[in-house]
Design a protein around this motif. Structure first.
Motif, PDB file in Angstrom:
ATOM      1  N   VAL A  66      40.829  34.839  50.565  1.00 60.79           N
ATOM      2  CA  VAL A  66      41.721  35.281  49.487  1.00 60.79           C
ATOM      3  C   VAL A  66      41.944  36.773  49.658  1.00 60.79           C
ATOM      4  CG1 VAL A  66      42.050  35.468  46.990  1.00 60.79           C
ATOM      5  CG2 VAL A  66      40.740  33.540  47.918  1.00 60.79           C
ATOM      6  N   ILE A  67      43.171  37.222  49.402  1.00 59.22           N
ATOM      7  CA  ILE A  67      43.459  38.660  49.406  1.00 59.22           C
ATOM      8  C   ILE A  67      44.269  38.995  48.163  1.00 59.22           C
ATOM      9  CG2 ILE A  67      45.512  38.392  50.865  1.00 59.22           C
ATOM     10  CD1 ILE A  67      44.710  41.142  52.118  1.00 59.22           C
ATOM     11  N   ARG A  68      43.869  40.073  47.484  1.00 58.36           N
ATOM     12  CA  ARG A  68      44.558  40.504  46.264  1.00 58.36           C
ATOM     13  C   ARG A  68      44.746  42.014  46.331  1.00 58.36           C
ATOM     14  NH1 ARG A  68      40.184  37.455  44.485  1.00 58.36           N
ATOM     15  NH2 ARG A  68      40.667  35.428  43.575  1.00 58.36           N
ATOM     16  N   GLY A  69      45.941  42.474  45.993  1.00 55.46           N
ATOM     17  CA  GLY A  69      46.160  43.909  45.976  1.00 55.46           C
ATOM     18  C   GLY A  69      47.534  44.273  45.488  1.00 55.46           C
ATOM     19  N   GLY A  70      47.629  45.460  44.936  1.00 55.92           N
ATOM     20  CA  GLY A  70      48.922  45.975  44.502  1.00 55.92           C
ATOM     21  C   GLY A  70      49.284  45.591  43.083  1.00 55.92           C
ATOM     22  N   GLU A  71      50.167  46.407  42.500  1.00 56.24           N
ATOM     23  CA  GLU A  71      50.607  46.189  41.127  1.00 56.24           C
ATOM     24  C   GLU A  71      52.111  45.982  41.036  1.00 56.24           C
ATOM     25  OE1 GLU A  71      48.575  45.857  38.653  1.00 56.24           O
ATOM     26  OE2 GLU A  71      46.731  46.445  39.709  1.00 56.24           O
ATOM     27  N   GLU A  72      52.876  46.751  41.820  1.00 59.65           N
ATOM     28  CA  GLU A  72      54.329  46.710  41.716  1.00 59.65           C
ATOM     29  C   GLU A  72      54.936  47.365  42.947  1.00 59.65           C
ATOM     30  OE1 GLU A  72      54.374  48.644  38.047  1.00 59.65           O
ATOM     31  OE2 GLU A  72      54.096  50.658  38.844  1.00 59.65           O
ATOM     32  N   PRO A  73      56.219  47.130  43.225  1.00 62.19           N
ATOM     33  CA  PRO A  73      56.816  47.627  44.469  1.00 62.19           C
ATOM     34  C   PRO A  73      56.797  49.145  44.605  1.00 62.19           C
ATOM     35  CG  PRO A  73      58.177  45.900  43.522  1.00 62.19           C
ATOM     36  CD  PRO A  73      57.130  46.218  42.502  1.00 62.19           C
ATOM     37  N   SER A  74      56.862  49.882  43.518  1.00 60.21           N
ATOM     38  CA  SER A  74      57.037  51.332  43.622  1.00 60.21           C
ATOM     39  C   SER A  74      55.735  52.107  43.446  1.00 60.21           C
ATOM     40  CB  SER A  74      58.053  51.806  42.577  1.00 60.21           C
ATOM     41  OG  SER A  74      57.570  51.519  41.274  1.00 60.21           O
ATOM     42  N   THR A  75      54.588  51.465  43.676  1.00 63.24           N
ATOM     43  CA  THR A  75      53.292  52.128  43.510  1.00 63.24           C
ATOM     44  C   THR A  75      52.415  51.888  44.736  1.00 63.24           C
ATOM     45  OG1 THR A  75      53.375  51.842  41.113  1.00 63.24           O
ATOM     46  CG2 THR A  75      51.215  52.299  42.079  1.00 63.24           C
ATOM     47  N   TYR A  76      51.801  52.963  45.228  1.00 62.26           N
ATOM     48  CA  TYR A  76      50.785  52.798  46.271  1.00 62.26           C
ATOM     49  C   TYR A  76      49.577  52.081  45.668  1.00 62.26           C
ATOM     50  CZ  TYR A  76      53.046  55.654  49.801  1.00 62.26           C
ATOM     51  OH  TYR A  76      53.911  56.123  50.750  1.00 62.26           O
ATOM     52  N   PRO A  77      49.098  50.991  46.293  1.00 66.86           N
ATOM     53  CA  PRO A  77      48.003  50.220  45.696  1.00 66.86           C
ATOM     54  C   PRO A  77      46.672  50.963  45.781  1.00 66.86           C
ATOM     55  CG  PRO A  77      48.576  49.303  47.831  1.00 66.86           C
ATOM     56  CD  PRO A  77      49.596  50.373  47.538  1.00 66.86           C
TER      57      PRO A  77
ATOM     58  N   ARG B 259      41.404  43.684  47.541  1.00 73.51           N
ATOM     59  CA  ARG B 259      40.168  42.903  47.604  1.00 73.51           C
ATOM     60  C   ARG B 259      40.363  41.710  48.536  1.00 73.51           C
ATOM     61  NH1 ARG B 259      40.605  44.025  42.039  1.00 73.51           N
ATOM     62  NH2 ARG B 259      38.987  45.459  41.282  1.00 73.51           N
ATOM     63  N   ILE B 260      39.435  41.543  49.431  1.00 74.55           N
ATOM     64  CA  ILE B 260      39.453  40.427  50.376  1.00 74.55           C
ATOM     65  C   ILE B 260      38.179  39.609  50.175  1.00 74.55           C
ATOM     66  CG2 ILE B 260      39.434  39.764  52.813  1.00 74.55           C
ATOM     67  CD1 ILE B 260      40.767  42.536  53.331  1.00 74.55           C
ATOM     68  N   THR B 261      38.352  38.343  49.896  1.00 70.43           N
ATOM     69  CA  THR B 261      37.214  37.426  49.836  1.00 70.43           C
ATOM     70  C   THR B 261      37.127  36.715  51.175  1.00 70.43           C
ATOM     71  OG1 THR B 261      37.532  37.089  47.468  1.00 70.43           O
ATOM     72  CG2 THR B 261      36.196  35.463  48.630  1.00 70.43           C
ATOM     73  N   LEU B 262      35.925  36.663  51.726  1.00 70.57           N
ATOM     74  CA  LEU B 262      35.766  36.001  53.019  1.00 70.57           C
ATOM     75  C   LEU B 262      34.578  35.058  52.988  1.00 70.57           C
ATOM     76  CD1 LEU B 262      33.241  37.366  54.863  1.00 70.57           C
ATOM     77  CD2 LEU B 262      34.806  39.303  54.758  1.00 70.57           C
ATOM     78  N   GLU B 263      34.639  34.096  53.894  1.00 67.92           N
ATOM     79  CA  GLU B 263      33.561  33.121  54.030  1.00 67.92           C
ATOM     80  C   GLU B 263      33.023  33.152  55.452  1.00 67.92           C
ATOM     81  OE1 GLU B 263      33.070  28.678  52.582  1.00 67.92           O
ATOM     82  OE2 GLU B 263      34.194  28.727  54.457  1.00 67.92           O
ATOM     83  N   ARG B 264      31.721  33.212  55.569  1.00 63.04           N
ATOM     84  CA  ARG B 264      31.045  33.125  56.864  1.00 63.04           C
ATOM     85  C   ARG B 264      30.215  31.853  56.876  1.00 63.04           C
ATOM     86  NH1 ARG B 264      28.286  33.046  61.162  1.00 63.04           N
ATOM     87  NH2 ARG B 264      27.506  34.952  62.168  1.00 63.04           N
ATOM     88  N   ARG B 265      30.578  30.883  57.730  1.00 61.03           N
ATOM     89  CA  ARG B 265      29.789  29.664  57.901  1.00 61.03           C
ATOM     90  C   ARG B 265      28.672  29.942  58.902  1.00 61.03           C
ATOM     91  NH1 ARG B 265      30.575  25.059  54.421  1.00 61.03           N
ATOM     92  NH2 ARG B 265      32.364  25.772  53.197  1.00 61.03           N
ATOM     93  N   THR B 266      27.445  29.568  58.541  1.00 63.16           N
ATOM     94  CA  THR B 266      26.271  29.900  59.339  1.00 63.16           C
ATOM     95  C   THR B 266      25.631  28.642  59.921  1.00 63.16           C
ATOM     96  OG1 THR B 266      24.921  29.852  57.313  1.00 63.16           O
ATOM     97  CG2 THR B 266      25.760  31.988  58.042  1.00 63.16           C
ATOM     98  N   VAL B 267      24.967  28.811  61.053  1.00 60.39           N
ATOM     99  CA  VAL B 267      24.214  27.731  61.699  1.00 60.39           C
ATOM    100  C   VAL B 267      22.738  28.090  61.656  1.00 60.39           C
ATOM    101  CG1 VAL B 267      26.155  27.097  63.176  1.00 60.39           C
ATOM    102  CG2 VAL B 267      24.477  28.765  63.997  1.00 60.39           C
ATOM    103  N   PRO B 268      21.845  27.117  61.899  1.00 58.42           N
ATOM    104  CA  PRO B 268      20.412  27.434  61.907  1.00 58.42           C
ATOM    105  C   PRO B 268      20.114  28.622  62.820  1.00 58.42           C
ATOM    106  CG  PRO B 268      20.706  25.067  61.921  1.00 58.42           C
ATOM    107  CD  PRO B 268      22.080  25.663  62.051  1.00 58.42           C
TER     108      PRO B 268
END
Length: 380
Positions: free
Chosen positions: A235-246, A250-259
């Protein structure tokens, strides 16, 4: 005078048990737990209801042995994913071409029903020395709080999780770890680039090496059944409106792990990557937050419960069962962490979390027979 139509008795599939942590307003496990509790009580089981979270009960049903034998826990979850998008009525189970259709038929009310029937058959005459314990748990589809609650008060010498496995002996599965990376920028009017720092653009500097990390993992040492770990941005979320520097992204990430991999190791891996960016990319600032994580699982192929179930599966199937691993996470890891040797073995079918879900009824019968024989031998 006409006779009123006969009402069908509810089945575990016809009872809505959508996990409300996945779908706000979901029914939860109360009604299906009531149904299972009545069935088990009528067959002489000692039934305990655990409900630390209101309306999210798990059941522990025990058939006490005569003493001196090994105890066996069978674990199955009562919750399902959501009903929206299902093709047809997800709570109207139907049989067609040897398949039972309905939400949860495959994942995993079929396996839960099979373990209940098998335990009732194996303990019907009271000859077993060891206890048979059924854990019908809540919340496996989200946080597995049900199995965690059960393991605070109950244990066993071994366990079988009856998640669907196509009647194949499953001895390992991956774990996972969730993280949130917040890239910090500086808000400013879009006409004032000298004042703003674009957090979304800075996030791009992170996404490129994250993809490269995934490629390096794929080339690294592989587990013999599971292959390698993986990573992806979810998931990625960022920014408010076209005329504003964000100001942030926020980036949500998943790491799948092995034994052999752990959430602590993943956190060190990500921190090293982000620190490198902070030292080389101007104005790159971040915050790394660890979310839910679950360990990977690997069974001992020589454990008594694995050998016992494999022997009964071979007898029922007419050939040695396939030994395999699953890429998804299950409650096996919690049982293993609690010191209970376990494995996963369940029905054939398809459609977990999908628009069309079914369990193969022939495999359900074979599963019940295999579990009955395994219980009778292991607990004798």
């Amino acid at each position: 005078m006409s006779t009123p139509p006969r009402r069908r008795a509810p089945t575990v599939i016809s009872v809505d048990s959508v996990n409300p942590d996945l779908v706000p307003g979901g029914a939860g496990e109360s009604v299906v737990a009531d149904l299972c509790g009545r069935w088990l009580t009528a067959r002489g089981f000692e039934v305990h209801r655990l409900e630390r979270r209101p309306r999210r009960p798990s059941l522990v049903a025990i058939a006490r042995g005569t003493g001196g034998g090994r105890s066996l826990m069978l674990n199955g979850h009562l919750d399902t994913v959501g009903l929206a998008g299902y093709d047809g009525d997800p709570l109207a189970p139907r049989v067609h071409d040897g398949r039972m259709y309905g939400r949860g038929a495959f994942d995993m009310k079929g396996g839960t029903a099979a373990m209940m029937v098998a335990a009732a058959r194996a303990t019907a005459h009271g000859f077993l020395r060891g206890d048979v314990i059924l854990a019908c748990v809540a919340d496996e589809e989200h946080g597995s709080t049900g199995t965690e609650e059960v393991l605070k008060s109950f244990t066993a010498d071994a366990a079988i999780v009856t998640e669907p496995s196509q009647l194949q002996v499953t001895l390992a599965h991956k774990g996972f770890a969730w993280f949130e990376v917040e890239i910090e920028g500086r808000a400013a009017h879009g006409s004032r680039p000298e004042l703003g720092v674009d957090a979304i653009a800075k996030a791009g500097h992170f996404l490129v090496p994250l993809e490269d990390l995934g490629r390096r993992l794929a080339r690294g040492p592989a587990h013999p059944l599971l292959g390698t770990g993986t990573v992806h941005a979810s998931v990625i979320r960022g920014g408010e409106e076209p005329s504003t520097y964000p100001a942030r992204c926020r980036i949500t990430l998943e790491r799948r792990t092995v034994p052999g991999e752990s959430a602590d190791g993943v956190e060190r891996e990500l921190t090293a990557l982000l620190d490198q960016l902070a030292s080389t990319v101007p104005d790159f600032r971040y915050r790394l937050t660890r979310g839910l994580d679950r360990e990977p699982f690997q069974a001992d192929p020589g454990a008594p419960i694995v050998c016992t179930l494999t022997r009964h599966a071979e007898r029922a199937l007419g050939h040695p069962p396939v030994v395999r691993a699953e890429p998804f996470w299950t409650d096996c890891a919690l049982l293993d962490r609690a010191g209970i040797p376990c494995l996963l073995f369940g029905v054939d079918g398809a459609g977990a979390h999908a628009a069309d879900e079914y369990a193969d009824l022939g495999s359900l019968d074979r599963l019940t027979d295999i579990l009955t024989g395994t219980i009778a031998e292991f607990c004798s």
